[in-house]
Write a protein that holds these residues in place. Structure first.
Motif, PDB file in Angstrom:
ATOM      1  N   PHE A  13     -56.425  39.203  32.575  1.00 38.78           N
ATOM      2  CA  PHE A  13     -55.549  40.312  32.627  1.00 38.78           C
ATOM      3  C   PHE A  13     -54.495  40.182  33.803  1.00 38.78           C
ATOM      4  O   PHE A  13     -54.582  40.671  34.870  1.00 38.78           O
ATOM      5  N   GLN A  14     -53.247  39.720  33.563  1.00 36.75           N
ATOM      6  CA  GLN A  14     -52.470  39.417  34.449  1.00 36.75           C
ATOM      7  C   GLN A  14     -51.050  40.158  34.068  1.00 36.75           C
ATOM      8  O   GLN A  14     -50.717  40.741  32.984  1.00 36.75           O
ATOM      9  N   GLN A  15     -50.246  40.100  35.151  1.00 36.88           N
ATOM     10  CA  GLN A  15     -48.667  40.846  35.013  1.00 36.88           C
ATOM     11  C   GLN A  15     -48.150  40.158  33.768  1.00 36.88           C
ATOM     12  O   GLN A  15     -47.907  39.137  33.561  1.00 36.88           O
ATOM     13  N   SER A  60     -57.412  45.947  40.171  1.00 33.83           N
ATOM     14  CA  SER A  60     -56.327  47.323  40.372  1.00 33.83           C
ATOM     15  C   SER A  60     -55.086  46.951  39.788  1.00 33.83           C
ATOM     16  O   SER A  60     -54.471  46.215  39.757  1.00 33.83           O
ATOM     17  N   PHE A  61     -54.637  47.937  38.564  1.00 32.18           N
ATOM     18  CA  PHE A  61     -53.687  47.580  37.933  1.00 32.18           C
ATOM     19  C   PHE A  61     -52.437  48.646  38.027  1.00 32.18           C
ATOM     20  O   PHE A  61     -53.010  49.988  38.382  1.00 32.18           O
ATOM     21  N   MET A  62     -51.221  48.389  37.822  1.00 27.32           N
ATOM     22  CA  MET A  62     -50.481  49.140  37.322  1.00 27.32           C
ATOM     23  C   MET A  62     -50.053  49.212  36.101  1.00 27.32           C
ATOM     24  O   MET A  62     -49.552  48.075  35.682  1.00 27.32           O
ATOM     25  N   LEU A  63     -50.312  50.130  35.102  1.00 23.56           N
ATOM     26  CA  LEU A  63     -50.027  49.938  33.730  1.00 23.56           C
ATOM     27  C   LEU A  63     -48.914  50.787  33.170  1.00 23.56           C
ATOM     28  O   LEU A  63     -48.578  51.864  33.969  1.00 23.56           O
ATOM     29  N   ILE A  88     -49.340  45.557  31.328  1.00 25.84           N
ATOM     30  CA  ILE A  88     -49.519  45.190  33.007  1.00 25.84           C
ATOM     31  C   ILE A  88     -48.354  44.998  33.624  1.00 25.84           C
ATOM     32  O   ILE A  88     -47.705  44.013  33.529  1.00 25.84           O
ATOM     33  N   LYS A  89     -48.011  45.990  34.618  1.00 23.56           N
ATOM     34  CA  LYS A  89     -46.944  45.731  35.609  1.00 23.56           C
ATOM     35  C   LYS A  89     -47.174  44.971  36.575  1.00 23.56           C
ATOM     36  O   LYS A  89     -46.569  44.080  37.353  1.00 23.56           O
ATOM     37  N   SER A  90     -48.374  45.176  37.202  1.00 25.74           N
ATOM     38  CA  SER A  90     -48.999  44.406  38.389  1.00 25.74           C
ATOM     39  C   SER A  90     -50.536  44.477  38.419  1.00 25.74           C
ATOM     40  O   SER A  90     -51.144  45.300  37.725  1.00 25.74           O
ATOM     41  N   ALA A  91     -51.413  43.388  38.906  1.00 23.75           N
ATOM     42  CA  ALA A  91     -52.750  43.123  38.701  1.00 23.75           C
ATOM     43  C   ALA A  91     -53.012  42.797  40.161  1.00 23.75           C
ATOM     44  O   ALA A  91     -52.484  41.671  40.619  1.00 23.75           O
ATOM     45  N   LYS A 146     -58.244  51.197  37.325  1.00 24.75           N
ATOM     46  CA  LYS A 146     -59.101  50.356  38.014  1.00 24.75           C
ATOM     47  C   LYS A 146     -60.125  49.944  37.153  1.00 24.75           C
ATOM     48  O   LYS A 146     -60.493  50.672  36.128  1.00 24.75           O
ATOM     49  N   LEU A 147     -60.412  48.819  37.207  1.00 25.33           N
ATOM     50  CA  LEU A 147     -61.366  48.250  36.334  1.00 25.33           C
ATOM     51  C   LEU A 147     -62.611  47.551  37.295  1.00 25.33           C
ATOM     52  O   LEU A 147     -62.392  46.582  38.191  1.00 25.33           O
TER      53      LEU A 147
END
Lengths: 315, 315, 315, 315, 315, 315
Positions: D61-63, D36-39, D20-23, D49-50
């Motif tokens: 689910f954090q960075q 909304s994630f950047m994986l 996870i790069k960003s959440a 998107k979850l």
């Protein structure tokens, strides 16, 4: 041997042979006619004035003539100017030849041709190889004598071939360092990129722009030629289009004459190699004429910059 | 008959046939799939959403399909959007045809061809006439169906020929007003100026850029073609170079894709006629959709300007 | 009759009358005074030098004087220069007149006025017609004698009216080809677009910029005048604002002096007609002076381009 | 092993580990929260998107968290987007490590350091050598871990050192081809040119701009550092000024952040080597992800161009 | 009292009154209607969404309505967004007034008027004084209520007068420091420079551009007005032209809307004072909303810069 | 006393002392040597020619010599030129001194120093105060004698200090009008902003650019110096970075030499104060030399504008 004209300082006396690059008649403000020359040898050129010139002088001292000149190097509007004390045409017995006064590439034609042939030989893509070989065959004489440009960089006899060969050497190293590069495409692009100049310029020794040079320009002329030659050789396939694109885009930007920017990796690299070799050619020649601690003259093709030669550089 | 989609206002109910120009599947934020359409008729196009679309919907409602749609015209990000209440494929019994939903030139192909032939017939310079005639002969079908551009101006079926004919009429008047103009050169330039688009674009009905369109572009492609055809016809003489220059320079500036600016009088005039006809085509069509006292949408190809229709204009 | 000065070649001998456009005293590098002239006839002008001029020469040969000159056409800094052998003021018995040495429009004032009146007569919108008529009435004398510009295009006596009439003819054809155009608005815009120059420039024969010309410029001056005249005529309605906009925007871009770009269809067309007529005027006059196969001088107002006259053009 | 995320096509199913790069939390239009994630993995990254995320999801689910994800690769606004079906944090037993998901240079740190040391060892100018060695010593850890930039080129772990080493290899070849070049100056310039980024950016793994990075920038920061270190080493002489100039000018133009353009030959060459290596790094990585016959995405740092991979290239 | 909406952080709960600046209906991706608001108080504004809005909601919550809102401050596309939990119209018993929710100048109208009158009173040049006084008299009401611009700087009630008064204070000091300045000219220029906005914009409270605002713009409109008023007052003399020039040139450059650059000393100073006061107004208001150590948002009218508030500044 | 050279009109006779600013030898077109001078006094300078100069003349009349000259003021290429009738070196008995012929600030060094000291004394932030005081102490002599620039504005003895003091006065007023401004930061920025010129220029009396001036420039040189001095004074804290930013950004734009634009409020204000004071200095001096109703010469640093002095200004 005497040092070249480019190395004379203001105040020095000159007494040697020079080639008349241009000669114009003028009328001085005292009403007397004079001749205004551009004189040159291999190292450079200098303005010169022959005051109170006679009609005979006007007929004798014309463009292309080799002359013995003595005079003093002065200065006019911040540029050196030779004030002529005496001038006479050279004679057979002087043992001087026009070809000794014209700058040419520091590498022989034969060597240049060999290197280009070698590069073509190394190519593996038959389409690219055949097109390139055909061009070199068709234009061999001009290719080995034309300058790379009317002024700025490699503006001497065989300058175009010298520029090509220098770029090929650089490309060879780059292909070693970045194995993703397509060597065949890069080599073909280098060899052909400026061949349109053979139609853009009138001749090798004192080139001027042709009508098609002025109205079309070397880049679209070469794009057209590649198609014509590919048709002749009955070559089809994307190599033709991509090679045309290499030529079309090698100036990098629309403002610099490329209607398409490089859109293929090797086209981008071709643009950079072209710039780098041209710029090093200009900088090296200009810096060779100044002392450490000094700046060169402003260089038009290098965005009007003057380059500095650090004190810690050897002379 | 129903008014076209371009003339619907926000809040109105729509219930008529439209052509699916594009269809994309998306997933809404409630996790349900939806279909996002661009629907069109002759007058314009509109975004549309079909919420909670089934798998079957996705297979039925695809690009090129003619559909009966009812829904409400709403607004999304300042643009009209059709919220679909019901949608079904058209049936034979509906008596509607795809060709009725595609914009085309307001002049028939036959008339367009006649005008072009007429112009070629009027030419007196044999070289220019033969080259022009050969192109028209060779590309006749595409020439009469292609749009003049993917978007912006004359972007409809037969748009290219319509643009050419409109420019020819303008040129005819100019030649009358300024007798110094070379009519043959101007006519040849007009007819050929954008023919390179037949290679730049993939097809007439839903054109996209070809590889050679992207890597070379229609201007150098056409310069090349003129040479190839002149060679075939064994035509030599400055007409070829000058005609190539007309094409090469017709965008007017390097930044706009012309590596040489117009350097021949007729080339300068060609550039202006091209601009004027393209701009009038765009302005006239946009202004026809607004009421007096209103501004058009911002027009990309007219430097993002919105044009005003004065109150004293008739609707 | 003798050919005009514009048609002399380097090396030819000149012996005819010319008008002194300007005269300046200088001191030559031998300390002797000389006179530097700009001499002209209808076809063009030439630099000239009178070496070792006396005090009397200085008083006799002043701006506006008609003189008989003989001398040789030479070259100085790539421009022709006349070296004067003898010079004398013209006498009554010579039968030459200043007006024969000043370029003027190729159409008579009466004809120009008739055409403008005709165009106004054709207008149907009373507001536009009344404003336009009032301007023409109020400024008639200057309108018929002023040049269209200090230099560049239509820079001769009656040049402004000539430019207007030429644009009106072009507009008439355009209105025929594109019936969406509002003829009244276009005609009014054409007739008024440059009238602000009557205040921007000091006079018709040797115009210089006035203070309000320099500080305000002809475009805002004319916007202001339209309001003043509309107030006088008690005209209200959007025609006034739209007409002001036509003038304000007719240079096309902020960088070219129009704080608003054209936002009305006829304003865009006015800009193009203005450009096209001005450019044809400049190109036609420059090309009339060169032979087929040659280029014109660089033209300042045409982005420093030299235009080529193809070999297949008749001389 | 599974292929990387960069190589998935629209429509494919994904079921593997990602970092996870960003959440970010959002609220959907049905009022329900979503994440909304950047994986990412080593090859690239993807939006995901979850939907209907719980409070617990938000905390888990954090960075920086490594997760097992299964879902379908869809498309949103022309970019791939992963619709998550299931997601769970990785566990020890999964045998996956964060470091395996972060891109790093294709050469080991030890090798990079060796090459840099070698280059310093080759220098003959003691002043240049001592300054360069001192910097490398002082900043060794960061130098070997920082990326060369936040995005664009060499934006991975050890990217800066990788870029330096790649440039050094290129420089070595250039010095061979153009013996006029001062190798010491060029090597010193290459090694130091971007070291200011160690102060401009906050850290190696997820760098952001520091206050002095934003207010001063890496170029002036490095000019300043060279002076401070030269003072510490008590080095005087023009080498310091010229080396500062190399850094100051290496972006080539004022608009690109260099208040002085290159005014020393090696500074010009440094600029070109920097551009060439950065551009090849970007092009090579982008082209490795597309098939022959396709274009890459638009590349921001390459003037928004998409590059084409010719059909005759091997995949 | 509650803090203003501009000072709320993401995550905070809001429960207070706000004014509806705009309200738009949308359809969510679940097919349900929602209302999208821009809500404001004196300190700033915030986007807000009311999900699943009823028809009644749509009729009740319209632009200009004062509402009691409770909700949570979230984030959408990097901007704060209020998720509304409950909303109701304000009632008389709430004791809140629309005027309390509209930003206005921090100085009272009476004081602003007094300062302007004072400045006019100080003038010694009768022509400049009479013109200025006439304008202020004629436009007094609007002058004291209009904003200085639709957005960017002084975009609040009485913003125009506030800007004028602030510039007058600055001018007063400058005249003291540089006694060469013509105070009367500078004062007149400041008071009149933006009065054309009273015709360019439709009204003071929620201004939009008028047709003459769009087609002519406030600068040429004001140049025209000065002439009309000078005619009414029967004032002649260079003051009129120079004052028109002050207005015409006050944007400094053609690209910024001034067809003439400042050509009079006081016009140059007017341009700088205008810029300085506008920029300080924008910077001060933006910086008042951030903490030391933070940057402001990107500011459109300040070339997209974010400004930093140093740590050593007091909060 | 005689009026200064700047106030002579074409045609007037000059007979007074002047200082030789530069002297160059030339050869006239009659072959005779001449001397070309630039002569100056406090008010300005003039080109002058001494025809038929002897060898002795060349040795006597050199740069820095004070001479008695009589001659006539003529014109050459639109600029005044003095034709020398007689010239002799000044003698002790003439009672003239070089210092009387060199322009200097209209305020005494002592007063300038006092004002600067006063400003430093007012500062409350110890870090900013200590750094500023240290610079002033270290560079005091040069600071009080250097010009602010080689040409353009404040290009006279003590010009730099004069510019600083003038800006400090302006800043003091601004801080009064806009209390949000940080006075200490603004004062420190003003005093230090151009001190890098003490290293960029070679000396105070006839300054030329040093090597580090050419290769680095005064802005990065000063950024570096602030760090060095802060280190010496063992000052840490954001004041150092922000002060460096003030200097770095004070030219406002990358194209003007600032790699970062102002990102702190006081940096933006510093830029505007700098511009305003420099521009007023240039305009005031140029306008003092023209009569009402006239324009100044074109001013290079004011975008080539000529400024107008209205008729209603007192002479």
């Amino acid at each position: 041997m005497k040092k070249g004209i480019a190395y004379y300082q203001i105040g020095e006396t000159f007494d040697h042979f020079l080639l008349i690059k241009s000669a114009t008649k003028g009328v001085a403000s005292n009403g007397k006619p004079f001749l205004s020359f551009m004189l040159k040898d291999k190292t450079g050129e200098i303005d010169a004035k022959l005051w109170e010139a006679s009609n005979e002088d006007e007929h004798v001292f014309q463009q292309g003539e080799l002359v013995k000149v003595s005079g003093e190097v002065g200065q006019f509007r911040n540029k050196p100017q030779l004030k002529i004390h005496s001038i006479r045409p050279s004679q057979k017995t002087d043992g001087v030849f026009v070809s000794d006064f014209i700058e040419k590439a520091p590498v022989e034609k034969g060597d240049l041709m060999e290197r280009i042939t070698e590069a073509i030989f190394e190519m593996k893509n038959a389409n690219l190889q055949r097109i390139t070989r055909q061009f070199v065959k068709q234009y061999q004489d001009d290719l080995l004598t034309y300058p790379a440009a009317v002024r700025n960089h490699h503006e001497y006899v065989s300058g175009l071939a010298h520029h090509i060969v220098s770029m090929l050497r650089l490309a060879k190293e780059l292909v070693g360092l970045y194995p993703e590069l397509n060597k065949d495409l890069l080599y073909a692009g280098i060899i052909l990129h400026d061949l349109g100049k053979l139609r853009e310029l009138s001749n090798a020794s004192s080139p001027s722009y042709t009508i098609e040079g002025k109205l079309i320009g070397h880049i679209p002329l070469m794009v057209e030629e590649i198609r014509v030659i590919a048709n002749e050789l009955q070559i089809e396939g994307e190599e033709v289009t991509v090679l045309q694109h290499m030529i079309l885009s090698h100036h990098g930007k629309a403002e610099w004459g490329s209607p398409k920017p490089p859109l293929v990796r090797e086209a981008e690299v071709l643009h950079y190699i072209d710039m780098l070799d041209a710029r090093l050619n200009m900088m090296n020649r200009a810096l060779s004429k100044v002392n450490p601690g000094d700046f060169t003259d402003k260089m038009y093709s290098l965005e009007q910059r003057s380059f500095y030669k650090p004190l810690f550089e050897e002379k």
